[in-house]
Design a protein around this motif. Structure first.
Motif, PDB file in Angstrom:
ATOM      1  N   LEU A  48       0.800  -1.353  -0.151  1.00 38.90           N
ATOM      2  CA  LEU A  48       0.017   0.117  -0.046  1.00 38.90           C
ATOM      3  C   LEU A  48       0.786   1.382  -0.010  1.00 38.90           C
ATOM      4  O   LEU A  48       0.626   2.203  -0.673  1.00 38.90           O
ATOM      5  N   GLU A  49       1.987   1.262   0.906  1.00 33.76           N
ATOM      6  CA  GLU A  49       2.950   2.502   0.605  1.00 33.76           C
ATOM      7  C   GLU A  49       3.604   2.671  -0.618  1.00 33.76           C
ATOM      8  O   GLU A  49       3.731   3.864  -0.960  1.00 33.76           O
ATOM      9  N   CYS A  52       0.910   4.168  -2.817  1.00 30.97           N
ATOM     10  CA  CYS A  52       0.666   5.586  -2.666  1.00 30.97           C
ATOM     11  C   CYS A  52       1.884   6.226  -3.281  1.00 30.97           C
ATOM     12  O   CYS A  52       1.848   7.539  -3.536  1.00 30.97           O
ATOM     13  N   LYS A  53       3.120   5.639  -2.834  1.00 28.14           N
ATOM     14  CA  LYS A  53       4.446   6.720  -3.274  1.00 28.14           C
ATOM     15  C   LYS A  53       4.472   6.547  -5.023  1.00 28.14           C
ATOM     16  O   LYS A  53       4.608   7.900  -5.428  1.00 28.14           O
ATOM     17  N   ASP A  56       1.457   9.128  -5.789  1.00 23.00           N
ATOM     18  CA  ASP A  56       1.531  10.384  -5.170  1.00 23.00           C
ATOM     19  C   ASP A  56       0.032  10.473  -4.741  1.00 23.00           C
ATOM     20  O   ASP A  56      -0.709  11.277  -4.937  1.00 23.00           O
ATOM     21  N   CYS A  57      -0.473   9.700  -3.665  1.00 24.35           N
ATOM     22  CA  CYS A  57      -1.869   9.506  -3.392  1.00 24.35           C
ATOM     23  C   CYS A  57      -1.733   9.096  -1.865  1.00 24.35           C
ATOM     24  O   CYS A  57      -0.784   8.836  -1.156  1.00 24.35           O
ATOM     25  N   GLN A  58      -2.994   9.057  -1.236  1.00 25.32           N
ATOM     26  CA  GLN A  58      -3.217   8.841   0.102  1.00 25.32           C
ATOM     27  C   GLN A  58      -3.887   7.263   0.085  1.00 25.32           C
ATOM     28  O   GLN A  58      -4.648   6.940  -0.749  1.00 25.32           O
ATOM     29  N   PRO A  59      -3.863   6.268   1.011  1.00 23.88           N
ATOM     30  CA  PRO A  59      -4.568   5.372   0.999  1.00 23.88           C
ATOM     31  C   PRO A  59      -6.108   5.487   0.873  1.00 23.88           C
ATOM     32  O   PRO A  59      -6.776   4.495   0.285  1.00 23.88           O
ATOM     33  N   ASP A  61      -7.320   7.336  -0.914  1.00 23.92           N
ATOM     34  CA  ASP A  61      -7.833   7.678  -2.409  1.00 23.92           C
ATOM     35  C   ASP A  61      -7.955   6.340  -3.014  1.00 23.92           C
ATOM     36  O   ASP A  61      -8.777   6.146  -4.212  1.00 23.92           O
ATOM     37  N   ILE A  62      -7.434   5.211  -2.500  1.00 24.21           N
ATOM     38  CA  ILE A  62      -7.317   3.986  -3.350  1.00 24.21           C
ATOM     39  C   ILE A  62      -8.497   3.092  -2.631  1.00 24.21           C
ATOM     40  O   ILE A  62      -9.310   2.402  -3.307  1.00 24.21           O
TER      41      ILE A  62
END
Length: 68
Positions: A48-49, A52-53, A56-59, A61-62
């Motif tokens: 997940l990290e 996101c990296k 360029d988003c936050q968890p 967002d997914i």
């Protein structure tokens, strides 16, 4: 399932293909497909990290929670 995976939406916004993301984060396209389809039973925080990296988003967002 109450958890909705919006990975395909984020990929489209970032104009990135699944294959490119899979290569970037170091998982197979088959495993990424399972995750995108919402059929995965779990996801590692390290995966997940990495997603996101790369995107360029936050968890949040997914992953989305919806009551049944």
């Amino acid at each position: 399932m109450a958890i909705i995976v919006n990975l395909d939406v984020i990929l489209a916004k970032r104009k990135m293909r699944s294959k490119e993301l899979a290569e970037t984060i170091g998982i197979t396209t088959a495993n990424l497909s399972v995750l995108k389809s919402g059929k995965a039973k779990a996801i590692r925080f390290s995966t997940l990290e990495a997603i996101c990296k790369a995107l360029d988003c936050q968890p949040a967002d997914i992953l989305e929670y919806q009551k049944d």
